[in-house]
Motif scaffolding. Sequence first.
Motif, short mmCIF file in Angstrom:
data_model
loop_
_atom_site.label_atom_id
_atom_site.label_comp_id
_atom_site.label_asym_id
_atom_site.label_seq_id
_atom_site.Cartn_x
_atom_site.Cartn_y
_atom_site.Cartn_z
N GLU A 1 4.87 10.69 -12.51
CA GLU A 1 6.00 10.37 -11.65
C GLU A 1 6.27 8.87 -11.65
O GLU A 1 7.43 8.43 -11.71
N ALA B 1 15.04 11.99 -15.34
CA ALA B 1 15.16 12.12 -13.89
C ALA B 1 15.59 13.53 -13.46
O ALA B 1 15.58 13.83 -12.27
N ALA C 1 9.66 6.73 -13.08
CA ALA C 1 10.38 5.71 -12.32
C ALA C 1 10.42 4.39 -13.07
O ALA C 1 11.46 3.72 -13.14
N ARG C 2 9.28 4.02 -13.65
CA ARG C 2 9.23 2.76 -14.40
C ARG C 2 10.10 2.84 -15.66
O ARG C 2 10.75 1.86 -16.05
N ARG D 1 12.88 4.55 -16.03
CA ARG D 1 14.29 4.40 -15.66
C ARG D 1 14.63 2.93 -15.44
O ARG D 1 15.71 2.46 -15.82
N ARG D 2 13.71 2.21 -14.81
CA ARG D 2 13.94 0.77 -14.62
C ARG D 2 14.01 0.04 -15.95
O ARG D 2 14.91 -0.77 -16.21
#
Length: 602
Positions: free
Chosen positions: A388, A418, A392-393, A395-396
Amino acid sequence: MISRVLVANRSEIALRVIRTARDLGITSIAVYADSDRDAQFVTEADEAYALGGTAYAETYMNADKLLDVAARSHADAVHPGYGFLSEIPGFAQAVLDAGIVWIGPSPQVLDALGDKIKARRLAESVDVAPVAGISGPVTSRTLVDDFVAANGYPIVTKKADGGGGRGITVMESDEDLDLFFAAHGHETDGFFVERFIRTARHVETQCARDSHGSFAVISTRDCSVQRRNQKLIEEAPAPALPEGVEETLVDWSRRLFEAVGYVGLGTCEFLVEGDGRVSFLEVNPRLQVEHTVSEEVTGLDLVEQQLRIASGEPMAEAPAPRAHSFEFRITCEDPASGMIPSTGTVTRLRWPLGHGVRIESGINEGVTVTPDFDPMLAKLVVTAPTREAAIARARRALAELDIKGVATPAALYSSVVALDEFSPHVPSTRWFEDSILPRLSDPGAAAELGVRPAAPSQPAGPPAQAEERATFVVELDGRRMELTVPRTMFAGAGQAHHRGVQPLRGGARARSDARSGELVDPTGMVNSQIQAIVVRVCVETGQRVSRGDLLVVLESMKMESYVHAPYDGTVADIAVTGGQNVSAFQPLVRVTRAGETAKENQ
């Protein structure tokens, strides 16, 4: 110990090997095609030698040239990277015959595993279950019809010497089989057949075995996000495997490696179904593109392990995976145009930074992306303590990535990972192609996935031509030497050497024929819609064809595409040959309409 390694490859994998060589104090020797003369892997190597030429066959696939450079540079080892000659037993044997260390499994192992029919039979001999299929060449239509009668559709035909997803075609009906046999004529014995499993995940094991008999699975990986059998997103370790599956993967991988006396690094690939059934696909006897995620979750440098194993040293102990890592293949493919490879000049390039972000790249700002080689520009690797957190990382990092001048799927990747469908793991190898790609044709759905409308397509530049060179006699510290340089170095001040846009026949732009879907210009020239390699030209000049007859078989992104006659007529001109690289919009075959032919004869 290895002290001088020739890297028989290009772009990001060549740079990857060069960097590890430097870490170990090993001299790196690069080779390059004309179009790669100023590439980063060339400038970063300790030494670099020109191969002279632009096409695969005259550069990175030319064994004689590579062996000549190895001898002239006094290399004591050759690292083939992946692709090109990395799985060719004859090249590996030639390297060994020259007294040079081959960084990879032996020629005998390459022969046993490189032929996928032999690999299936090997697996069966050690109780490793392959995907249900025919463990022999396709020698007749009857053989395939009998298999279909017993197993039903869909089935998949694969090239015995394919590997890496090449030469794979899914058959849904008898009509698909008709087209397959029409495309390959009497050369179908180079293929075999398997049942096609729509709902399976693609899971693999990164394996290592040294000359002392030690074996380890360094990590598992899930590579199920694919398009046309080309991996797009990979991750390690493979998430949410059914109970007992990982133990089966490790056991079967060990059996395969020990059965052939494998020494080196390699990957065993499997299909894993939701109920836990495991089926063997193939062994890739080389370093994989996605080796980076196994490195990230274990801390091992796998290129270093290759070098040490090839030197006869014991391999390092593989620690248990300690994190989760994703690799995103950043290609010059445009999601808004059906993921067709694009070309152009990289006008802006900004890589993401920060904790857990790694870039493997072969490009710089200002580089012109040509259709001559693979469309992969770079690999973005993102690692975090959990899956998870890694999503998130990722997408950044994908949002920070800024590449202008060529289209990439970076924004699409960010949306894909996502999606709820992606958790806790990607559903199957068909998910991206069956679920994501269709959404791209709907402007609203495409916008939700971060894909902007495609810019008007433009003809790509012509295939690269070998540079004209000039040779001079010079003296360097009193030593007579010959200096060969591109003639473009003598261009007038301010002049830029660039490849012009290739006009289509008659100066008119090709348009898609409304009935056939082929790109046809006003003179009847059928043009390629994609960047590809010509597998086979199926017609001859003067041959009469009917609308829908097969003209040319192309291979792009490891999958075959068929070019058909747009109407009844006669083949007037053939502009390509088998094995040739073609760019999008490049002329293939000119077909004169039947009525126009009759008028000419009157």
